[in-house]
Design a protein around this motif. Structure first.
Motif, PDB file in Angstrom:
ATOM      1  N   GLY B  10       0.753  -1.278  -0.157  1.00 50.73           N
ATOM      2  CA  GLY B  10      -0.077   0.054  -0.080  1.00 50.73           C
ATOM      3  C   GLY B  10       0.735   1.284   0.014  1.00 50.73           C
ATOM      4  O   GLY B  10       0.293   2.466   0.243  1.00 50.73           O
ATOM      5  N   HIS B  11       2.093   0.987  -0.454  1.00 50.67           N
ATOM      6  CA  HIS B  11       2.855   2.281  -0.368  1.00 50.67           C
ATOM      7  C   HIS B  11       2.542   3.120  -1.755  1.00 50.67           C
ATOM      8  O   HIS B  11       2.545   2.645  -2.814  1.00 50.67           O
ATOM      9  CB  HIS B  11       4.367   1.718  -0.379  1.00 50.67           C
ATOM     10  CG  HIS B  11       5.397   3.118  -0.635  1.00 50.67           C
ATOM     11  ND1 HIS B  11       5.626   4.118   0.288  1.00 50.67           N
ATOM     12  CD2 HIS B  11       6.130   3.352  -1.841  1.00 50.67           C
ATOM     13  CE1 HIS B  11       6.629   4.750  -0.121  1.00 50.67           C
ATOM     14  NE2 HIS B  11       6.947   4.473  -1.603  1.00 50.67           N
ATOM     15  N   LEU B  85       0.086  -8.007  10.133  1.00 49.87           N
ATOM     16  CA  LEU B  85       0.144  -7.147  11.219  1.00 49.87           C
ATOM     17  C   LEU B  85      -1.226  -6.439  11.084  1.00 49.87           C
ATOM     18  O   LEU B  85      -1.165  -5.618  10.112  1.00 49.87           O
ATOM     19  CB  LEU B  85       1.238  -6.261  11.698  1.00 49.87           C
ATOM     20  CG  LEU B  85       2.636  -7.163  12.099  1.00 49.87           C
ATOM     21  CD1 LEU B  85       3.891  -6.164  12.191  1.00 49.87           C
ATOM     22  CD2 LEU B  85       1.926  -8.052  13.180  1.00 49.87           C
ATOM     23  N   THR B  86      -2.293  -6.565  11.805  1.00 53.70           N
ATOM     24  CA  THR B  86      -3.518  -5.717  11.718  1.00 53.70           C
ATOM     25  C   THR B  86      -4.236  -5.756  13.058  1.00 53.70           C
ATOM     26  O   THR B  86      -4.234  -6.673  13.691  1.00 53.70           O
ATOM     27  CB  THR B  86      -4.373  -6.341  10.472  1.00 53.70           C
ATOM     28  OG1 THR B  86      -5.952  -5.966  10.961  1.00 53.70           O
ATOM     29  CG2 THR B  86      -4.584  -7.996  10.930  1.00 53.70           C
ATOM     30  N   ALA B  87      -4.919  -4.490  13.196  1.00 56.79           N
ATOM     31  CA  ALA B  87      -5.633  -4.338  14.481  1.00 56.79           C
ATOM     32  C   ALA B  87      -6.927  -5.363  14.616  1.00 56.79           C
ATOM     33  O   ALA B  87      -7.200  -5.561  15.666  1.00 56.79           O
ATOM     34  CB  ALA B  87      -6.127  -2.822  14.587  1.00 56.79           C
ATOM     35  N   TYR B  88      -7.159  -6.061  13.536  1.00 53.28           N
ATOM     36  CA  TYR B  88      -8.299  -6.969  13.634  1.00 53.28           C
ATOM     37  C   TYR B  88      -7.944  -8.222  13.955  1.00 53.28           C
ATOM     38  O   TYR B  88      -8.541  -9.218  14.081  1.00 53.28           O
ATOM     39  CB  TYR B  88      -9.153  -7.032  12.112  1.00 53.28           C
ATOM     40  CG  TYR B  88      -9.722  -5.687  11.826  1.00 53.28           C
ATOM     41  CD1 TYR B  88     -10.743  -5.250  12.316  1.00 53.28           C
ATOM     42  CD2 TYR B  88      -8.832  -4.837  11.010  1.00 53.28           C
ATOM     43  CE1 TYR B  88     -11.511  -4.112  11.814  1.00 53.28           C
ATOM     44  CE2 TYR B  88      -9.461  -3.561  10.547  1.00 53.28           C
ATOM     45  CZ  TYR B  88     -10.579  -3.246  10.995  1.00 53.28           C
ATOM     46  OH  TYR B  88     -11.254  -1.925  10.614  1.00 53.28           O
ATOM     47  N   GLY B  89      -6.401  -8.649  14.066  1.00 55.78           N
ATOM     48  CA  GLY B  89      -5.947  -9.769  14.355  1.00 55.78           C
ATOM     49  C   GLY B  89      -6.043 -10.512  15.500  1.00 55.78           C
ATOM     50  O   GLY B  89      -6.419  -9.693  16.472  1.00 55.78           O
ATOM     51  N   GLY B 111       0.807  -2.936   6.432  1.00 54.80           N
ATOM     52  CA  GLY B 111       0.191  -1.964   5.315  1.00 54.80           C
ATOM     53  C   GLY B 111      -0.346  -0.772   5.860  1.00 54.80           C
ATOM     54  O   GLY B 111      -0.139  -0.063   6.917  1.00 54.80           O
ATOM     55  N   SER B 112      -1.663  -0.340   5.225  1.00 58.92           N
ATOM     56  CA  SER B 112      -2.233   0.673   5.414  1.00 58.92           C
ATOM     57  C   SER B 112      -3.825   0.364   5.592  1.00 58.92           C
ATOM     58  O   SER B 112      -4.050  -0.830   5.785  1.00 58.92           O
ATOM     59  CB  SER B 112      -2.212   1.682   4.191  1.00 58.92           C
ATOM     60  OG  SER B 112      -2.722   1.022   3.286  1.00 58.92           O
ATOM     61  N   GLU B 113      -4.561   1.403   5.853  1.00 60.84           N
ATOM     62  CA  GLU B 113      -5.919   1.037   6.052  1.00 60.84           C
ATOM     63  C   GLU B 113      -6.464   0.249   4.694  1.00 60.84           C
ATOM     64  O   GLU B 113      -7.491  -0.518   5.176  1.00 60.84           O
ATOM     65  CB  GLU B 113      -6.783   2.351   5.966  1.00 60.84           C
ATOM     66  CG  GLU B 113      -6.512   2.947   7.567  1.00 60.84           C
ATOM     67  CD  GLU B 113      -7.377   4.236   7.570  1.00 60.84           C
ATOM     68  OE1 GLU B 113      -8.585   4.319   7.552  1.00 60.84           O
ATOM     69  OE2 GLU B 113      -6.756   5.335   7.680  1.00 60.84           O
ATOM     70  N   LYS B 114      -6.086   0.237   3.616  1.00 57.32           N
ATOM     71  CA  LYS B 114      -6.646  -0.218   2.444  1.00 57.32           C
ATOM     72  C   LYS B 114      -6.160  -1.551   2.140  1.00 57.32           C
ATOM     73  O   LYS B 114      -6.235  -2.080   0.777  1.00 57.32           O
ATOM     74  CB  LYS B 114      -6.536   0.742   1.183  1.00 57.32           C
ATOM     75  CG  LYS B 114      -6.672   2.193   1.512  1.00 57.32           C
ATOM     76  CD  LYS B 114      -8.085   2.633   1.121  1.00 57.32           C
ATOM     77  CE  LYS B 114      -8.224   4.163   1.392  1.00 57.32           C
ATOM     78  NZ  LYS B 114      -9.378   4.364   2.412  1.00 57.32           N
ATOM     79  N   MET B 134      -3.781   1.846  15.003  1.00 55.79           N
ATOM     80  CA  MET B 134      -2.468   1.837  14.961  1.00 55.79           C
ATOM     81  C   MET B 134      -1.505   2.245  14.072  1.00 55.79           C
ATOM     82  O   MET B 134      -2.095   1.978  12.962  1.00 55.79           O
ATOM     83  CB  MET B 134      -2.352   0.426  15.605  1.00 55.79           C
ATOM     84  CG  MET B 134      -0.826   0.059  16.038  1.00 55.79           C
ATOM     85  SD  MET B 134      -0.176   1.281  17.497  1.00 55.79           S
ATOM     86  CE  MET B 134       0.854   0.023  18.323  1.00 55.79           C
ATOM     87  N   SER B 135      -0.573   2.766  14.569  1.00 57.20           N
ATOM     88  CA  SER B 135       0.735   2.839  13.303  1.00 57.20           C
ATOM     89  C   SER B 135       1.196   1.442  12.981  1.00 57.20           C
ATOM     90  O   SER B 135       1.346   0.886  13.664  1.00 57.20           O
ATOM     91  CB  SER B 135       1.819   3.752  14.345  1.00 57.20           C
ATOM     92  OG  SER B 135       2.792   3.739  13.210  1.00 57.20           O
ATOM     93  N   GLU B 136       1.172   1.567  11.657  1.00 57.00           N
ATOM     94  CA  GLU B 136       2.009   0.084  11.197  1.00 57.00           C
ATOM     95  C   GLU B 136       3.302   0.288  11.631  1.00 57.00           C
ATOM     96  O   GLU B 136       4.139  -0.957  11.954  1.00 57.00           O
ATOM     97  CB  GLU B 136       1.927  -0.110   9.700  1.00 57.00           C
ATOM     98  CG  GLU B 136       2.417   0.900   8.753  1.00 57.00           C
ATOM     99  CD  GLU B 136       1.449   2.036   8.483  1.00 57.00           C
ATOM    100  OE1 GLU B 136       0.757   2.341   9.174  1.00 57.00           O
ATOM    101  OE2 GLU B 136       1.802   2.744   7.323  1.00 57.00           O
ATOM    102  N   VAL B 137       4.147   1.560  11.930  1.00 53.07           N
ATOM    103  CA  VAL B 137       5.522   1.422  12.333  1.00 53.07           C
ATOM    104  C   VAL B 137       5.670   0.874  13.616  1.00 53.07           C
ATOM    105  O   VAL B 137       6.486   0.059  13.986  1.00 53.07           O
ATOM    106  CB  VAL B 137       6.075   2.898  12.135  1.00 53.07           C
ATOM    107  CG1 VAL B 137       7.565   2.822  12.556  1.00 53.07           C
ATOM    108  CG2 VAL B 137       6.027   3.192  10.927  1.00 53.07           C
TER     109      VAL B 137
END
Lengths: 177, 177
Positions: B10-11, B85-89, B111-114, B134-137
């Protein structure tokens, strides 16, 4: 209960808004009580973070535009301690116990490459999350995880509208308002 | 020795260059072997990270422009495992042992939101570093610190030109070339 607030120094409006948003989301998710963005007002970042708080709950303060030197001095005048995250500082594993044992309010400073030298002197601890060129977002994340001893994974964020339910391979969001 | 590589999905060129640079610095400092920036070439980010490697040492690979789906499929074809890595996991503390015990090469997707829904299905583990926005970083930083069991704090970065010497309140850089 001791407070932990993040002070973001060196924020430039627009150019840094996305990285500063990452700093704020990280602070919020990993258990800090708030963020102060020094020197520059950024109402866009403030609004983004307030909206996240409204939707996902929890108590988290965000403000911008307060001068960095005065913020640090006021904090110390009220007996708060100051940690400055920098690649030049002492290694996190070597100092985290001493910092945690100090037990008071803590201001955690994150910045950019152009941090004023005075910040190194004002800080009670200059702390490195590796001695490599590093993202301040990443340094903050690891610092908070260590300082708060992984408690963010079980932290409650009350009074939100929605809650993410952890699942194996989907996106599940629960309405809680 | 098992490899751990970060796949950044998603960059968007320019708009995301600074955040993606943060992803790469985090991956490098916290012990990953490399980063693949999916789909979009970004020679600026590549050059920045190569320059850091030249100056501060260590082995770290960076490439950009490889299609994300093919990258994941190729990785799995070679028996590598995939973490997304995802906030949903599922919560990091609940799955980290299982992931570490799998012991093979690991591709860590940020990634990003998308993020395409397909990534959730292709991943062996969808992992959350808190279930908050959350920040992916930050998520990557905490993930790597847990996965590599804090080993980055003692990691050697050989063949650089300089080395930061941790100090209490200054900036000390040693010439090692």
């Amino acid at each position: 209960m001791a407070r932990l607030v993040v002070l973001r120094i060196g924020h430039r409006f627009f150019r840094d808004s996305r990285v500063t948003t990452h700093v704020c989301l990280t602070a919020r998710a990993l258990g800090a009580d708030g963020v102060i963005i020094a020197d520059r007002e950024d109402k866009t970042v403030e609004a983004t973070i307030r909206e996240v708080g409204k939707r996902f709950g929890g108590k988290f303060s965000i403000e911008s535009g307060r001068p960095w030197r005065k913020t640090i001095r006021d904090w110390k005048d009220q007996s708060g301690k100051v940690v400055h995250l920098t690649a030049y500082g002492l290694k996190l594993p070597d100092v985290i116990k001493e910092i945690r044992d100090s037990n008071g309010d803590l201001l955690v400073i994150v910045g950019s490459e152009k941090m004023p030298g005075e910040v190194f002197k004002l800080a009670d601890w200059n702390v490195s999350v590796t001695n490599q060129p590093m993202s301040e977002v990443a340094a903050l994340a690891v610092y908070l995880d260590w300082h708060l001893q992984h408690s963010a994974f079980d932290k409650a964020f009350p009074n939100g509208q929605v809650r993410i339910v952890p699942t194996q391979d989907g996106k599940q969001v629960e309405d809680v308002s």
